[in-house]
Design a protein around this motif. Structure first.
Motif, PDB file in Angstrom:
ATOM      1  N   SER A  60       0.833  -1.215   0.000  1.00 43.22           N
ATOM      2  CA  SER A  60       0.000   0.000   0.000  1.00 43.22           C
ATOM      3  C   SER A  60       0.863   1.259   0.000  1.00 43.22           C
ATOM      4  O   SER A  60       2.061   1.215   0.311  1.00 43.22           O
ATOM      5  CB  SER A  60      -0.884   0.029   1.254  1.00 43.22           C
ATOM      6  N   GLY A  61       0.192   2.366  -0.303  1.00 39.89           N
ATOM      7  CA  GLY A  61       0.867   3.670  -0.269  1.00 39.89           C
ATOM      8  C   GLY A  61       1.120   4.106   1.162  1.00 39.89           C
ATOM      9  O   GLY A  61       2.076   4.849   1.440  1.00 39.89           O
ATOM     10  N   ASN A  65       4.890   5.210   2.306  1.00 36.09           N
ATOM     11  CA  ASN A  65       5.142   6.461   3.041  1.00 36.09           C
ATOM     12  C   ASN A  65       5.746   6.185   4.409  1.00 36.09           C
ATOM     13  O   ASN A  65       6.706   6.829   4.826  1.00 36.09           O
ATOM     14  CB  ASN A  65       3.836   7.244   3.239  1.00 36.09           C
ATOM     15  N   HIS A  86      -1.773  13.513   3.737  1.00 35.10           N
ATOM     16  CA  HIS A  86      -2.250  12.141   3.953  1.00 35.10           C
ATOM     17  C   HIS A  86      -1.463  11.473   5.079  1.00 35.10           C
ATOM     18  O   HIS A  86      -2.019  10.787   5.930  1.00 35.10           O
ATOM     19  CB  HIS A  86      -2.084  11.342   2.651  1.00 35.10           C
ATOM     20  N   GLU A  91      -3.095   8.045   7.946  1.00 34.64           N
ATOM     21  CA  GLU A  91      -2.240   6.862   8.075  1.00 34.64           C
ATOM     22  C   GLU A  91      -2.209   6.367   9.519  1.00 34.64           C
ATOM     23  O   GLU A  91      -1.214   5.790   9.990  1.00 34.64           O
ATOM     24  CB  GLU A  91      -0.847   7.137   7.464  1.00 34.64           C
ATOM     25  N   ARG A 174      -0.535  10.143  -6.369  1.00 37.18           N
ATOM     26  CA  ARG A 174      -1.099  10.530  -7.673  1.00 37.18           C
ATOM     27  C   ARG A 174      -0.108  11.379  -8.462  1.00 37.18           C
ATOM     28  O   ARG A 174      -0.492  12.345  -9.134  1.00 37.18           O
ATOM     29  CB  ARG A 174      -2.419  11.268  -7.475  1.00 37.18           C
TER      30      ARG A 174
HETATM   31  C1  LIG Z   1      -4.289   6.825  -1.205  1.00 33.85           C
HETATM   32  C2  LIG Z   1      -3.175   7.667  -0.757  1.00 33.85           C
HETATM   33  C3  LIG Z   1      -2.065   7.113  -0.123  1.00 33.85           C
HETATM   34  C4  LIG Z   1      -1.899   5.640   0.143  1.00 33.85           C
HETATM   35  O1  LIG Z   1      -3.024   4.997   0.515  1.00 33.85           O
HETATM   36  P1  LIG Z   1      -3.186   3.395   0.548  1.00 33.85           P
HETATM   37  O2  LIG Z   1      -4.651   3.282   0.602  1.00 33.85           O
HETATM   38  O3  LIG Z   1      -2.488   2.958   1.765  1.00 33.85           O
HETATM   39  O4  LIG Z   1      -2.578   2.811  -0.677  1.00 33.85           O
HETATM   40  C5  LIG Z   1      -1.052   7.952   0.249  1.00 33.85           C
HETATM   41  N1  LIG Z   1      -1.112   9.261  -0.007  1.00 33.85           N
HETATM   42  C6  LIG Z   1      -2.146   9.842  -0.636  1.00 33.85           C
HETATM   43  C7  LIG Z   1      -2.119  11.292  -0.929  1.00 33.85           C
HETATM   44  C8  LIG Z   1      -3.220   9.062  -1.022  1.00 33.85           C
HETATM   45  O5  LIG Z   1      -4.254   9.630  -1.640  1.00 33.85           O
END
Ligand SMILES: *Cc1c(COP(=O)(O)O)cnc(C)c1O
Length: 342
Positions: A60-61, A65, A86, A91, A174
């Protein structure tokens, strides 16, 4: 009624048939043994796009991060980011939990702040203060309405960090939407940062996955942290194959999502009830209701009309355009929005 038109997030997309075929035919191995060629291919590919040496495929993002924050900080250090970030809001308090770091929030405009604001937030070298260790930018900024960092401002802020010996991470969930908007070269953007987190499961339409990219040394250490966080995966090449397919086939079409967001914005402007519409630069449209008291009912009103959205506050809402929204659905949604009376 037809299927609802789902603007809740660009994460809700299902893999296309061609993407599924790429996944089915992926060559895989155990990636914890460094034996998955498809994962390695994705990691190299993502890194090369931004002129970086290495990549690390993660579930996941949030994880990419959080790994980056852990990588760049020691307990007690301070992370500097915008108040809409975010990493701060969404998080789960991970900065404190995973890295025991404190956070300095900057008061930017839709997630974008100036070099002077950043410099003013750097602590002096004095034992009273946490050490300002890491700068994190978000591009595009989700809570800022998909806002894009102008190239010059990004460079100015990142150069200031570099001059102050502060590491630079980009939450680029993004980032391809941002690059689509500016038309800038990814390698140029890459020069500003030590590490970049890229989501494959947002606008790019893969079912799972994010890649952290940076120097070989940093990614070697990041791999250790990924293991510690429980994010080392086995035959993840099936998922990486979707990411490779997405990078090859779903970047160029992002502009279409951006145009669709503009059509929705135009329509909202013509309604009697929407206000504070953040002019969409990319695929996210944030707006509020003039009559704030209707905030708690608005999502169900939309839902009853066949439109799904999410709230971004008591009377503020978000619509996101993506791969699974057809032109016909946009047309339909615009029609519906015009008929809604609040
Ligand atoms: C969606 C998102 C993430 C990562 O989210 P995951 O749902 O964990 O993949 C990180 N930063 C931003 C700005 C996001 O929109």
């Amino acid at each position: 009624m037809n299927q609802p038109i789902d603007f809740r997030s660009d994460t809700i997309t299902r893999p296309t048939k061609a993407m599924l075929e790429a996944m089915f035919s992926a060559e895989v191995g155990d990636d914890v043994f460094n034996e998955d060629p498809t994962v390695q291919k994705l990691e190299k590919k993502a890194a090369a796009i931004f002129g970086k040496e290495a990549g690390l495929f993660c579930p996941s993002g949030t994880m990419t991060n959080q790994i980056a924050i852990k990588l760049h900080t020691q307990p007690g250090d301070e992370v500097i980011c915008d108040k809409l970030s975010h990493i701060y809001h969404y998080e789960g308090g991970g900065i404190a939990f995973n890295s025991a770091a404190s956070v300095r929030l900057l008061d930017g405009v839709n997630g974008v702040f100036t070099r002077d604001q950043f410099i003013a937030s750097i602590n002096p070298d004095d034992i009273h203060h946490p050490i300002s260790r890491l700068l994190v930018l978000e591009n595009t900024c989700n809570k800022g309405g998909g806002t894009v960092w102008p190239d010059e401002m990004m460079k100015d802020v990142c150069d200031a960090a570099s001059e102050a010996g502060i590491k630079r991470h980009l939450d680029g969930a993004r980032v391809f939407n941002a690059l689509t908007y500016t038309g800038s070269k990814p390698e140029q953007l890459g020069k500003n940062f030590d590490t970049i987190s890229i989501c494959l499961s947002k606008g790019l339409g893969a079912p799972v996955g994010s890649v952290l990219i940076g120097s070989s040394n940093d990614m070697k250490r990041a791999k250790r942290i990924r293991k510690l966080f429980g994010g080392a995966m086995r035959q993840s090449g099936y998922l990486a194959a979707a990411g490779i397919y997405a990078l090859d086939n779903h970047v160029e079409r992002l502009n279409h999502d951006h145009q669709n967001a503009q059509l929705l914005a135009q329509t909202l402007k013509e309604t009697s009830w929407a206000c504070d519409i953040i002019e969409p630069q990319t695929n996210i449209l944030i707006f509020s209701l003039k009559d704030r008291s209707k905030g708690k009912d608005f999502l169900s009103i939309l839902k009853n009309h066949g439109i799904l959205a999410v709230s971004f506050g008591p009377y503020t809402f978000r619509l996101v355009t993506h791969l699974d929204i057809s032109d016909q659905q946009i047309e339909q949604a615009c029609k519906i929005l015009k008929t809604i009376v609040i």
